[in-house]
Write a protein that holds these residues in place. Structure first.
Motif, PDB file in Angstrom:
ATOM      1  N   GLN A 103       0.441  -1.036   0.079  1.00  0.00           N
ATOM      2  CA  GLN A 103       0.118   0.360   0.481  1.00  0.00           C
ATOM      3  C   GLN A 103       0.575   1.593   0.049  1.00  0.00           C
ATOM      4  OE1 GLN A 103      -3.672  -0.303   0.046  1.00  0.00           O
ATOM      5  NE2 GLN A 103      -2.909   2.198  -1.076  1.00  0.00           N
ATOM      6  N   ALA A 105       3.482   0.962  -1.270  1.00  0.00           N
ATOM      7  CA  ALA A 105       5.046   1.552  -2.803  1.00  0.00           C
ATOM      8  C   ALA A 105       3.663   2.162  -3.059  1.00  0.00           C
ATOM      9  CB  ALA A 105       5.033   0.279  -3.111  1.00  0.00           C
ATOM     10  N   SER A 106       2.756   1.478  -3.989  1.00  0.00           N
ATOM     11  CA  SER A 106       1.399   1.513  -5.019  1.00  0.00           C
ATOM     12  C   SER A 106       1.314   3.482  -4.508  1.00  0.00           C
ATOM     13  CB  SER A 106       0.540   1.591  -4.629  1.00  0.00           C
ATOM     14  OG  SER A 106      -0.363   1.383  -3.613  1.00  0.00           O
ATOM     15  N   SER A 107       0.707   3.907  -3.033  1.00  0.00           N
ATOM     16  CA  SER A 107       0.886   5.321  -2.931  1.00  0.00           C
ATOM     17  C   SER A 107       2.204   6.177  -3.270  1.00  0.00           C
ATOM     18  CB  SER A 107       0.586   5.278  -0.942  1.00  0.00           C
ATOM     19  OG  SER A 107      -0.732   4.129  -0.672  1.00  0.00           O
ATOM     20  N   VAL A 109       3.478   6.196  -5.319  1.00  0.00           N
ATOM     21  CA  VAL A 109       4.366   6.254  -6.442  1.00  0.00           C
ATOM     22  C   VAL A 109       2.582   7.368  -7.488  1.00  0.00           C
ATOM     23  CG1 VAL A 109       3.712   5.545  -9.400  1.00  0.00           C
ATOM     24  CG2 VAL A 109       5.518   4.067  -7.674  1.00  0.00           C
ATOM     25  N   PHE A 110       1.160   6.830  -6.688  1.00  0.00           N
ATOM     26  CA  PHE A 110       0.537   7.403  -6.463  1.00  0.00           C
ATOM     27  C   PHE A 110      -0.070   8.805  -6.598  1.00  0.00           C
ATOM     28  CE2 PHE A 110      -4.421   8.741  -6.417  1.00  0.00           C
ATOM     29  CZ  PHE A 110      -4.929   7.831  -7.314  1.00  0.00           C
ATOM     30  N   TYR A 111       0.605   8.573  -5.301  1.00  0.00           N
ATOM     31  CA  TYR A 111       1.306  11.116  -5.021  1.00  0.00           C
ATOM     32  C   TYR A 111       2.188  11.864  -4.750  1.00  0.00           C
ATOM     33  CZ  TYR A 111      -3.242   9.132  -2.497  1.00  0.00           C
ATOM     34  OH  TYR A 111      -4.887   8.794  -1.640  1.00  0.00           O
ATOM     35  N   LEU A 121       9.138  11.629 -11.859  1.00  0.00           N
ATOM     36  CA  LEU A 121       9.597  10.064 -10.860  1.00  0.00           C
ATOM     37  C   LEU A 121       9.902   9.200 -12.727  1.00  0.00           C
ATOM     38  CD1 LEU A 121       9.781   7.829  -8.724  1.00  0.00           C
ATOM     39  CD2 LEU A 121       7.139   7.130  -9.242  1.00  0.00           C
ATOM     40  N   PRO A 124      10.064   2.955 -10.837  1.00  0.00           N
ATOM     41  CA  PRO A 124       8.422   2.341  -9.568  1.00  0.00           C
ATOM     42  C   PRO A 124      10.220   2.814  -8.611  1.00  0.00           C
ATOM     43  CG  PRO A 124       8.738   0.859 -11.405  1.00  0.00           C
ATOM     44  CD  PRO A 124       9.616   2.125 -11.567  1.00  0.00           C
ATOM     45  N   PRO A 125      10.114   2.799  -7.093  1.00  0.00           N
ATOM     46  CA  PRO A 125      10.523   2.623  -5.805  1.00  0.00           C
ATOM     47  C   PRO A 125      10.155   1.076  -5.387  1.00  0.00           C
ATOM     48  CG  PRO A 125       9.197   4.132  -5.107  1.00  0.00           C
ATOM     49  CD  PRO A 125       9.025   4.694  -6.572  1.00  0.00           C
TER      50      PRO A 125
ATOM     51  N   ALA B 105       4.026  -2.956  -7.117  1.00  0.00           N
ATOM     52  CA  ALA B 105       2.940  -2.273  -6.379  1.00  0.00           C
ATOM     53  C   ALA B 105       3.151  -1.201  -6.360  1.00  0.00           C
ATOM     54  CB  ALA B 105       2.646  -2.526  -4.609  1.00  0.00           C
ATOM     55  N   SER B 106       4.606  -0.560  -6.321  1.00  0.00           N
ATOM     56  CA  SER B 106       4.537   0.560  -7.427  1.00  0.00           C
ATOM     57  C   SER B 106       4.927   0.532  -8.504  1.00  0.00           C
ATOM     58  CB  SER B 106       6.331   0.864  -6.952  1.00  0.00           C
ATOM     59  OG  SER B 106       7.288   0.094  -7.367  1.00  0.00           O
ATOM     60  N   VAL B 109       1.955   0.774 -10.211  1.00  0.00           N
ATOM     61  CA  VAL B 109       0.905   2.747 -10.711  1.00  0.00           C
ATOM     62  C   VAL B 109       1.707   3.307 -11.818  1.00  0.00           C
ATOM     63  CG1 VAL B 109       0.380   4.720  -9.528  1.00  0.00           C
ATOM     64  CG2 VAL B 109       0.327   2.284  -8.090  1.00  0.00           C
ATOM     65  N   PHE B 110       3.151   2.995 -11.647  1.00  0.00           N
ATOM     66  CA  PHE B 110       3.712   3.397 -12.555  1.00  0.00           C
ATOM     67  C   PHE B 110       3.748   2.921 -13.874  1.00  0.00           C
ATOM     68  CE2 PHE B 110       8.039   4.375 -14.585  1.00  0.00           C
ATOM     69  CZ  PHE B 110       8.751   4.973 -14.490  1.00  0.00           C
ATOM     70  N   PRO B 124      -4.861   3.972  -4.981  1.00  0.00           N
ATOM     71  CA  PRO B 124      -3.092   3.275  -4.996  1.00  0.00           C
ATOM     72  C   PRO B 124      -3.867   1.811  -4.655  1.00  0.00           C
ATOM     73  CG  PRO B 124      -3.332   5.106  -3.350  1.00  0.00           C
ATOM     74  CD  PRO B 124      -4.317   5.314  -4.758  1.00  0.00           C
ATOM     75  N   PRO B 125      -3.711   0.480  -5.167  1.00  0.00           N
ATOM     76  CA  PRO B 125      -4.287  -0.753  -5.351  1.00  0.00           C
ATOM     77  C   PRO B 125      -3.270  -1.636  -4.164  1.00  0.00           C
ATOM     78  CG  PRO B 125      -3.206  -0.678  -7.421  1.00  0.00           C
ATOM     79  CD  PRO B 125      -2.891   1.210  -6.989  1.00  0.00           C
TER      80      PRO B 125
END
Lengths: 269, 269, 269, 269
Positions: A103, A105-107, A109-111, A121, A124-125, B105-106, B109-110, B124-125
């Motif tokens: 959660q 990690a996806s956030s 990139v999302f934010y 960016l 993806p980190p 996850a990152s 989104v990326f 973000p999933p």
């Protein structure tokens, strides 16, 4: 294609239930964030955009997942504390760890764009996570104190180091040599005498990190309503109480914080 | 702020080293992807954009992390198989799990916009992960067979179910009732007699899922060079051999796949 | 006295199931056996009574518990190997460990007098145990080889050490100094040139330790029977085949042993 | 015989350190003690010899091993509680379990004849053990309460059951049927009205089990001494304070016990 013939492989899964009645801490760290920071031109020693993005992600984690009582973050790490009595996913360690880091990690990139604007960016980190159990409240407080003391020590060092590099023109190696063996008092003195900086006036977020807690917040909203006997809509103010994740930049090593927010450690929390 | 006073809390971390000489499988699943799919208007029963994005993320995981020998994905899940002899992060289970899910996850989104174009990502999933050890090659093959058999069973069901809903106008509950108690043969028959669909002609990606393996690939590039005694630049073709992650949509339950790619299970791989 | 009110404490028990399809080894060691040996006047470097008692206890463990395929002992230690496929007590590690050591310990006191005759047992001895899993047959063979190599190294050292003390009149410290830095060849040479001992003629039990395996044994018994038409009882010989735990003192590092007894590692054993 | 070549097998041992700052409970149970009791003609429902022997073994365990704060036993089981702060054997679970059960088992055979006189021990008995962690004092007290409530429930049942069999001549099946569905009050009533037994007058050891704690004990010894200027030896009384393991048969469910012996749960104990 008899699925049942292969299903014995499920027996190889092991039970990783966390011991009941213990605080469950998941600590997340950025993977290779030294390199990531350079490539994305993070400001040194602290980049507000990066710190605020980390906190935004941590808030998302607290809101999306269950039973997180408090979180603490600094630099590229964040610790999430699940309640002693949590029964989320039957307290399975793998569930806690993977939900938190995915959660987060996806956030991230999302934010990203909300905080870094036109800084693109590049890739993806990654993040890693670990889980630790603490049986007593004192153990938990000592854990959080350990992280905040670590924040202080690193930030004091980094503040002087980057002053020496950015303002005095030392190379990183020279700055490192200069700081070799110095105590906290020595570093404060260098900051003050050479750069006219009183470390205690540095922003709290840098010196104390960020504490995330749940707070009841009164929100005042304006709402348009139309009363039965009136022809026009009318604006009224409505106050609503919500529980929100609020960031603080305060000391959590002393007792004062815990006395002010006793609900965090409350048994039935 | 004596950090050392608190450092005893590190002793509460437990060792989660994976048993040596076992295959380490990390399986990742989407969190609440039923809802996620609806909100992002995934096509039913299979959405190519979503499947390709999953595979793109899995490829990124294989390239970024160490020692992944093979991966298998279907629907909203992906399994990553680390080599028996891997010593990555001293085989610590938490490292394997959290690196996999956070990188996935990152990446999700990326790379979203590359696959979903103007379909906006709304939030973000999350993903969860688990780790399982398999001592023998046969155990590992049976694990992967279990997942592929699961893919087949689900996809056959979903294919008929959505035909009944989309083409015959049944409600989901009616479709479910119709399929209650049917065997694979019955479902094939419904597809064929009512919708003129031969299930075996359905796309392999839907029926078999996606296998990711490392393959040596010859890449032919054109390169401009200028030879010493010539005045003009000249285009030449250069062939380079690289190891890439390649997606396959083939059967991995039978022996043929393993005979074709013996290096996957090779002891020294 | 509502028992149910307290029963929640059962949830604190953790699952310690051993990974399926692995060899389960329980190794037991005497607790403070250096002191125990002195107080009970064990002969140095090897006491036949003590070694035979250890083996008697190990045989009892194999007969009383389930699924032990092979055991190996030397000095005050014994390793028990449970079959890969064993489902005894659902493969719970604590059950394996505690049943082995408790059965061994009670047997040690129970059978003491059969081996030590008028040497009184002064106090009840303790043992500890640990459990280790081995995924492949090669890992298991290497484990047993490790213990047998250890037996050889220790026994060669002890044989020379005690010769120097008992026959040459060196103090233990002098003997230790004399052996400091010597290789196996040097120790063999001291034995031969100073004490006329060919180490290879030392008893196999000392040099190789004891291997316990299951063997079909034909037992011939004489039985008195009376045939219908005869007036006198008559003695006849009856042959019965039984499976017994048999001690061997042979090399288990080379392949020969495993070729001779293939059933030990057989998948379905 | 290169031992080092095989030593890699040590890496397969896993760390089983117990979480710090938790009470460590090892509970031991007799293996097949129903059969053992029959073969050794234990008196029903309680055999004083057997109960006293169990307690003698438990005392030996407490004296021989480190850091046991309290033990509780009933029937063929005994629980040993290691101190929260214990660092014995680095808190390795396998060490705790195996030392307890092996010391108990060897003591059982060693001290058998002191309690069972001419009743011969027919074979060496087995025991199993498990380990459980309790983070808080309340959890630990609830664990011990659970065992004592279990003792009460079983003993009440057994007392009535064996009265029905021994005095009323019911078969075991008839006695079982008679007691089916009865509550505690019903059983008390049967004892009183049919056998003139007031259950509350039954021996405390049967009803409450046995608690073992450490107590300072003053021992008065007579010692013969010879004073310098006197020709005769003279007997004098010497008082010595020792810490001993003392058995109690009292209630440990209520608070009174814990208030009387606060040192058991004391943080620094």
């Amino acid at each position: 294609m008899a699925k049942s013939k292969f299903e014995y492989v499920r027996d190889f899964e092991t039970d990783d239930t966390c011991l009941p009645n213990c605080w469950i801490v998941v600590r997340l760290d950025g993977r290779n964030f030294h390199r990531f920071a350079e490539q994305h031109e993070f400001k040194k020693p602290n980049d507000d955009r990066a710190l605020h993005l980390m906190t935004k992600c941590a808030q998302t984690v607290m809101q999306e997942l269950e039973d997180i009582a408090i979180a603490y973050g600094q630099s590229d790490e964040y610790s999430f504390v699940f309640k002693k009595k949590s029964k989320w996913f039957k307290r399975r360690a793998s569930k806690f760890m993977t939900h938190v880091v995915s959660q987060f990690a996806s956030s991230y990139v999302f934010y990203w764009k909300d905080y870094f604007k036109d800084q693109q960016l590049l890739y993806p980190p990654g993040f890693d996570g670990r889980i630790v159990l603490y049986p007593s409240n004192q153990n938990l407080k000592d854990y959080l104190s350990w992280r905040q003391a670590d924040c202080h020590i690193n930030n004091l060092y980094n503040t002087v180091f980057w002053m020496l590099v950015q303002r005095s023109g030392l190379t990183p190696v020279q700055a490192q040599d200069r700081l070799q063996g110095t105590l906290a008092g020595d570093k404060n003195e260098i900051l003050f005498s050479e750069f006219n900086i009183n470390y205690n006036n540095e922003p709290l977020m840098y010196r104390k990190g960020t504490v995330l807690i749940w707070q009841k917040v009164n929100e005042v909203m304006t709402k348009k309503i139309k009363l039965p006997k009136e022809s026009e809509e009318k604006e009224v103010e409505v106050t609503r109480t919500r529980t929100k994740v609020v960031p603080l930049h305060c000391d959590i090593i002393g007792e004062q914080f815990w006395e002010e927010y006793p609900e965090i450690l409350a048994e039935d929390s």
